[in-house]
Design a protein around this motif. Structure first.
Motif, short mmCIF file in Angstrom:
data_model
loop_
_atom_site.label_atom_id
_atom_site.label_comp_id
_atom_site.label_asym_id
_atom_site.label_seq_id
_atom_site.Cartn_x
_atom_site.Cartn_y
_atom_site.Cartn_z
N UNK A 21 -11.18 7.49 18.29
CA UNK A 21 -11.76 6.17 18.51
C UNK A 21 -12.61 5.73 17.33
N UNK A 22 -13.39 6.64 16.76
CA UNK A 22 -14.19 6.30 15.59
C UNK A 22 -13.28 5.94 14.42
N UNK A 23 -12.23 6.73 14.22
CA UNK A 23 -11.27 6.44 13.16
C UNK A 23 -10.76 5.01 13.24
N UNK A 24 -10.38 4.60 14.43
CA UNK A 24 -9.73 3.30 14.55
C UNK A 24 -10.71 2.16 14.76
N UNK A 25 -11.94 2.46 15.12
CA UNK A 25 -12.98 1.44 15.04
C UNK A 25 -13.17 1.03 13.58
N UNK A 26 -13.18 2.01 12.69
CA UNK A 26 -13.30 1.72 11.25
C UNK A 26 -12.05 1.00 10.75
N UNK A 27 -10.87 1.47 11.15
CA UNK A 27 -9.63 0.85 10.70
C UNK A 27 -9.46 -0.56 11.22
N UNK A 28 -9.58 -0.75 12.53
CA UNK A 28 -9.43 -2.08 13.11
C UNK A 28 -10.49 -3.04 12.59
N UNK A 29 -11.72 -2.52 12.44
CA UNK A 29 -12.81 -3.38 11.96
C UNK A 29 -12.60 -3.84 10.53
N UNK A 30 -12.16 -2.92 9.67
CA UNK A 30 -11.92 -3.30 8.28
C UNK A 30 -10.78 -4.31 8.18
N UNK A 31 -9.72 -4.10 8.95
CA UNK A 31 -8.61 -5.04 8.94
C UNK A 31 -9.07 -6.42 9.41
N UNK A 32 -9.88 -6.48 10.46
CA UNK A 32 -10.37 -7.77 10.95
C UNK A 32 -11.17 -8.50 9.87
N UNK A 33 -12.01 -7.78 9.14
CA UNK A 33 -12.79 -8.40 8.07
C UNK A 33 -11.89 -8.93 6.96
N UNK A 34 -10.89 -8.16 6.58
CA UNK A 34 -9.99 -8.60 5.51
C UNK A 34 -9.17 -9.81 5.93
N UNK A 35 -8.91 -9.94 7.23
CA UNK A 35 -8.17 -11.11 7.73
C UNK A 35 -9.08 -12.32 7.96
N UNK A 36 -10.39 -12.11 7.83
CA UNK A 36 -11.36 -13.20 8.00
C UNK A 36 -12.29 -13.20 6.79
N UNK A 37 -11.83 -13.70 5.66
CA UNK A 37 -12.61 -13.63 4.42
C UNK A 37 -13.96 -14.33 4.50
N UNK A 38 -14.09 -15.35 5.35
CA UNK A 38 -15.40 -16.00 5.49
C UNK A 38 -16.42 -15.04 6.07
N UNK A 39 -16.02 -14.22 7.06
CA UNK A 39 -16.94 -13.26 7.66
C UNK A 39 -17.21 -12.09 6.72
N UNK A 40 -16.20 -11.69 5.97
CA UNK A 40 -16.39 -10.65 4.98
C UNK A 40 -17.39 -11.10 3.92
N UNK A 41 -17.29 -12.36 3.51
CA UNK A 41 -18.23 -12.89 2.52
C UNK A 41 -19.65 -12.91 3.07
N UNK A 42 -19.81 -13.24 4.34
CA UNK A 42 -21.14 -13.24 4.96
C UNK A 42 -21.75 -11.85 4.93
N UNK A 43 -20.93 -10.85 5.21
CA UNK A 43 -21.44 -9.48 5.23
C UNK A 43 -21.79 -9.03 3.82
N UNK A 44 -21.02 -9.43 2.84
CA UNK A 44 -21.34 -9.07 1.45
C UNK A 44 -22.65 -9.73 1.01
N UNK A 45 -22.85 -10.96 1.45
CA UNK A 45 -24.07 -11.68 1.07
C UNK A 45 -25.29 -11.13 1.78
N UNK A 46 -25.11 -10.62 2.99
CA UNK A 46 -26.24 -10.12 3.79
C UNK A 46 -25.85 -8.79 4.43
N UNK A 47 -25.97 -7.67 3.72
CA UNK A 47 -25.59 -6.36 4.26
C UNK A 47 -26.36 -5.98 5.53
N UNK A 48 -27.52 -6.62 5.75
CA UNK A 48 -28.30 -6.30 6.95
C UNK A 48 -27.58 -6.73 8.22
N UNK A 49 -26.51 -7.49 8.11
CA UNK A 49 -25.76 -7.91 9.29
C UNK A 49 -24.88 -6.80 9.85
#
Length: 421
Positions: A265-293
């Motif tokens: 489950x931990x493995x695929x939380x990381x995998x699914x989560x990373x894929x979701x961020x890459x498919x949503x570049x606006x949210x990925x950009x928000x996280x890069x701008x504010x790592x505290x999120x």
């Protein structure tokens, strides 16, 4: 194995066989087995919520997809998690008794397969040893492991399979440190974990791995009794000394569940989560701008593409849900992933929003069986995803990457995640 308190080894999947609902002309349950649902099950959950939210198949299997129904069901003791009840229900709906019983017996009466009062007693043991302080103390070690894995991947070239390079080895390495498993034994433990994660593909290899891992755990427990250390097995052994109701078999089963439950489950939380961020570049950009999120981001990623799509219960006493009567002995699938996209609970549920307020998703369950290892899984995802975003600013899906998910409708697990950076 699942992080939530249900293991693949003790949960039937035959109830997802094609069937016709008694109240609907179309076979909604069969839709969940199609290639389209394997790629993206969420539109199918939405249809089931609209047309038949409490759905009964011809075999008598129930499918719950609304947040309110599943949340209530998770806390209702009339829906049992008991191994023996589950075995009887599984056989009643045509399951392979020999295979299922042998696997269930190997797991024993662990807290994941029991009801109160035994569940409360065993859970109390685990809670004493698996504390929030002990989990948080692992943060620096997790960061070290993540950095080492990323360093190794970067040195190998400009591309990697995230599952193989980072997401899979991380939880195994973390749990080995947490339980004081010697470094020279890590390769063996990792090979057993690979077998545990592929139960439905080879039951024989799974059972062989169970035998070997049980023997190895018993050896570790004997060593910790003779020479305690600062690890979780030593803490569990010490706890047993203060509770004479805890048998050696229960101690071993508790160790087994705590060690294995979070791996896949931990493995695929990381995998699914990373894929979701890459498919949503606006949210990925928000996280890069504010790592505290990152902490809230992991909660949203767990909601958005849930690893444990569904868990199973058996009706111990007749009860009514959503105007339908569920009878004793019937199996019930609680679709956590469907509840996490329920518009009656989440505004615009199909949108990924890393700052979503009031994010009370059910990815780690609820009620007495709420996932004990959830905080550790989320901590690993925070460190892994946060570090990937920070260290690899050009991270993206590899050109022409063909994504596929393992053929288990109760679990959302990528076979690989090819990335370039």
């Amino acid at each position: 194995m699942n992080l939530t308190e249900t293991t693949d080894a003790a949960r039937p999947t035959a109830g997802l066989a094609p069937s016709h609902d008694l109240a609907a002309s179309h076979d909604l349950a069969a839709d969940l087995l199609t290639p389209e649902a394997r790629r993206d099950p969420y539109p199918f959950y939405a249809r089931m919520r609209r047309e038949s939210p409490v759905h009964r198949s011809a075999q008598g299997i129930w499918y719950l997809t609304r947040y309110a129904d599943v949340e209530a069901a998770l806390g209702d003791l009339r829906l049992s998690n008991d191994r023996d009840r589950m075995t009887r229900a599984y056989v009643a709906q045509g399951g392979n008794l020999k295979a299922f019983s042998r696997i269930a017996d190997r797991l024993g009466h662990v807290m994941t397969n029991t009801d109160p009062p035994d569940h409360a007693r065993l859970r109390k043991l685990a809670n004493r040893a698996f504390t929030a302080r002990r989990v948080e103390a692992l943060r620096d070690g997790i960061q070290r492991i993540v950095d080492q894995l990323i360093d190794r991947a970067v040195e190998a070239g400009p591309a990697m399979d995230l599952i193989e390079a980072v997401a899979s080895p991380l939880p195994t390495s973390v749990v080995c440190e947490l339980f004081g498993i010697p470094p020279e034994d890590h390769p063996r433990v990792k090979s057993w974990f690979r077998c545990f994660g592929r139960l439905t593909e080879d039951i024989g290899k799974f059972e062989e791995a169970i035998d070997q891992f049980d023997e190895y755990l018993a050896h570790l427990v004997r060593r910790r009794r003779a020479d305690p250390g600062d690890d979780l097995i030593s803490a569990l052994v010490a706890t047993q000394a203060h509770d004479d109701r805890l048998t050696d078999s229960e101690l071993l089963s508790t160790c087994f569940v705590l060690i294995t439950a979070g791996d896949e489950t931990t493995t695929h939380l990381i995998g699914n989560g990373t894929l979701a961020l890459l498919r949503h570049p606006d949210q990925l950009a928000r996280l890069r701008e504010d790592p505290a999120l990152i902490r809230g981001a992991v909660e949203e990623l767990a909601r958005y593409d849930t690893v444990t799509q569904a868990i199973v219960r058996v009706v111990a006493e007749d009860l009514e849900i959503g105007g339908r009567m569920l009878r004793e002995g019937e199996l019930v699938y609680l679709f956590l992933a469907a509840t996490n996209r329920d518009p009656d609970r989440f505004e615009d549920p199909d949108r990924l929003d890393l700052t979503r307020p009031g994010n009370r998703h059910l990815s780690f369950g609820n009620g007495p069986h709420f996932c004990l290892g959830g905080p550790l899984a989320k901590l690993q995802a925070e460190v892994a995803i946060g570090t990937l975003v920070r260290r690899l600013p050009e991270l993206r899906l590899a050109d022409g990457a063909a994504l596929d998910w393992r053929p288990n409708p109760l679990q959302r697990r990528l076979t690989a995640l090819p990335l370039t950076y």
